[in-house]
Each structure stands twice: as C-alpha cells, then as structure tokens.
Design an enzyme around this catalytic site. Structure first.
Site, PDB file in Angstrom:
ATOM      1  N   CYS A 149      26.023  31.144  12.901  1.00 24.84           N
ATOM      2  CA  CYS A 149      25.939  30.443  11.612  1.00 24.84           C
ATOM      3  C   CYS A 149      24.802  29.427  11.629  1.00 24.84           C
ATOM      4  O   CYS A 149      24.870  28.412  12.343  1.00 24.84           O
ATOM      5  CB  CYS A 149      27.284  29.774  11.316  1.00 24.84           C
ATOM      6  SG  CYS A 149      27.256  28.594   9.952  1.00 24.84           S
ATOM      7  N   CYS A 165      25.676  25.844  10.474  1.00 25.97           N
ATOM      8  CA  CYS A 165      26.517  25.170  11.474  1.00 25.97           C
ATOM      9  C   CYS A 165      25.663  24.417  12.485  1.00 25.97           C
ATOM     10  O   CYS A 165      26.030  23.328  12.941  1.00 25.97           O
ATOM     11  CB  CYS A 165      27.386  26.190  12.211  1.00 25.97           C
ATOM     12  SG  CYS A 165      28.601  27.038  11.171  1.00 25.97           S
TER      13      CYS A 165
END
Length: 310
Positions: free
Chosen positions: A47, A50
């Site tokens: 991600c 993230c």
C-alpha cells in the site's frame, strides 16, 4: 520561567509504537486502551499511501508524549483478525484505515492518507475521549502566560507564548496570546505581522479572529481624543452623534469597555443608520475582541439584538 509541557516521564519510543498481531491484539489494543487511547494503523506492505501515513502517525504519537499509543497491524499477515474486526463493523476493505480505541472500543476513525493537521486533530480527539490532556501540558502553560499578561509581566508572557509555539506551532491560544503581548507593548505593527503570519490551519480560529478586532481597536485607540472633553460635548448636546461615537472610542482606549458599549448602544438607539451603521459595526468589533463569555459582551449583544428586532 515555567517548564513547558512538564509531564511524568514519557514512555520510551519502543513502548509507544508496536507491531501487533492476532495473538497480541487483546493485550496491546483492547486491554491497553483501558488505560490510554490506542491508535491502530491497519496497513499492508504493497500500500503506497500506508508508507506515507505510517511515519506521520508515529511522529504525531511521539509528539503526544505518552498521551496515546500506536498499534500497527499488517492486514495481510493478520487476515483472520482483519476479517473478525470487519464482521464487527470496522470497514477494513480499504487501507490505510486508522482507528482510535478508547476503553476497549473504537471511538473514531479515518481512511486514506491525510494531512498532518488532521492527524493531530484525530489524536487530540482520541486523547480527550479518554479523559486526558491532548496538549501535553501546554494548556497549563498558556494559562500561566495569560496570568503573567494580566499582571503586567508582558515580556515574560511573550517569552512563554513563544516557547509554547516552538513545541506546538498550531496552538491557537498561544499564538493569540503572543499577538496580545505585542498589543500590550504598543507594538501594533508587530502584532499585525504576527497575526498575518499565522499558519493557515489556525488562521480562522475564534482566538485569532478576535485578534483582528483587537488590532483594529488598538489602532483606533492611538487616535482617540480626551475622554473629559468628549464627555462634555455629549453632555452639552446629546444629539451630537459624532461626539458620542468619538467618546465611545476614547472610553474603550482607556479600558472603559462597558462605558463604550453603553455610548454606542445609545447612539444606535438614536439613529441606527448614522454614518452607514457605524455604531453597530463598532459594537460588533468590540464584541469580537472580547471573550465570548465576557459579561459585557453577553449583555451588549442581548441589548443590541433587542433593539434590532424590536
């Protein structure tokens, strides 16, 4: 000089941020949140957002100095846990998802990468939901600085407000306090420059909006006439509205705020449209400069409203 942000010894960084698994979730999140709010970052190695959000969260948690803790959960490595939490109502289909747990229950959340100011606000809400002090003790420092300012210790107050802003540049009350210190020192241009340089995140807060009114009134005070002469003019001719308006400004300049409000209300009662509604505009400026709970502001607003809607 007070020691800013004085708090009990903060936990070590390793205790503030933990990698949590299905096996440790109960102890490190649910049980731990009974004592202090726990911010849970649901993330994954693939991600992109993230990777940006995680370090920002860790920085914000560290800045809170133990008022919150952080748990990092890799959803790929803990799929059963993620599924169980999703079944209980947490929307973990999209990551990053950040959830604040207080007293064993989720109380707030957001998804996706957000600005640092929103992260700080999120953590502040979590701390307050847990009954803690989200300022790290800085609010107490602000109160101390306000007391210094009231007692005329202006330079000490300014130094304290400036020190608070070094720790938290977005502390609106400290920023407003520093502006008012400049005003107390009759350094109006510096007060205005400081206010204009306020970070965008706090520029519209009530504290700084009040500073705009305070600066406007300070500039008027520099041009105010003598109270006694203006009072004599008003006594000689109560319908001399310009003299009454000038008297109100002079009274305010000499810190007779209640007297100034009384004169302006009388002027408004006599002719609310005089000088394009100058009395109402001046009243609103005075009210904005005062604390919303100030009795003079509360009574003045009520009287003005009753006149407007009579």
């Amino acid at each position: 000089m007070i020691e800013l942000g004085a708090q009990p010894q903060a936990p070590a960084a390793g205790d503030l941020v933990k990698d949590v698994t299905e096996q440790t979730f109960m102890a490190d999140v649910i049980d731990a949140s009974m004592d202090v709010p726990v911010i849970v970052d649901f993330w994954a190695t693939w991600c992109g957002p993230c990777k940006t959000l995680g370090p920002m969260l860790e920085t914000a948690v560290a800045k809170a100095k133990g008022a919150v803790r952080m748990a990092k959960i890799d959803v790929d490595q803990n799929q059963r846990l993620a599924q169980a939490l999703a079944q209980q109502g947490l929307p973990l289909q999209s990551i990053p998802t950040v959830v604040a747990f207080v007293k064993g229950r989720p109380v707030d959340m957001f998804q996706g990468a957000v600005p640092a100011s929103e992260i700080d606000a999120f953590i502040k809400r979590a701390v307050e939901a847990g009954g803690g002090d989200a300022s790290g003790g800085l609010d107490d420092a602000v109160l101390a600085a306000e007391e210094m300012l009231e007692q005329g210790e202006v330079q000490d107050a300014a130094d304290t407000f400036a020190a608070i802003l070094q720790e938290d540049p977005l502390h609106a009350k400290a920023y407003a306090g520093l502006v008012r210190c400049y005003l107390a020192l009759d350094r109006i241009d510096e007060a205005e420059a400081t206010l204009n340089g306020a970070p965008a995140e706090i520029s519209k807060t009530p504290e700084l909006e009040a500073c705009h009114a305070q600066i406007a009134l300070a500039r008027q005070a520099a041009e105010a006439g003598p109270v006694a002469e203006l009072q004599a003019k008003v006594d000689a001719d109560p319908d001399d509205l310009q003299a009454r308006f000038d008297l109100a400004k002079a009274m305010h300049a000499h810190r007779d705020v209640e007297g100034a409000v009384t004169q302006l209300l009388d002027l408004f009662r006599r002719d609310r449209e005089w000088n394009e509604g100058a009395a109402k505009a001046q009243l609103l400026t005075i009210f904005e400069a005062l604390d919303p709970k100030d009795p003079v502001a509360l009574a003045g607003r009520r009287k003005l409203s009753s006149m407007i809607f009579a």
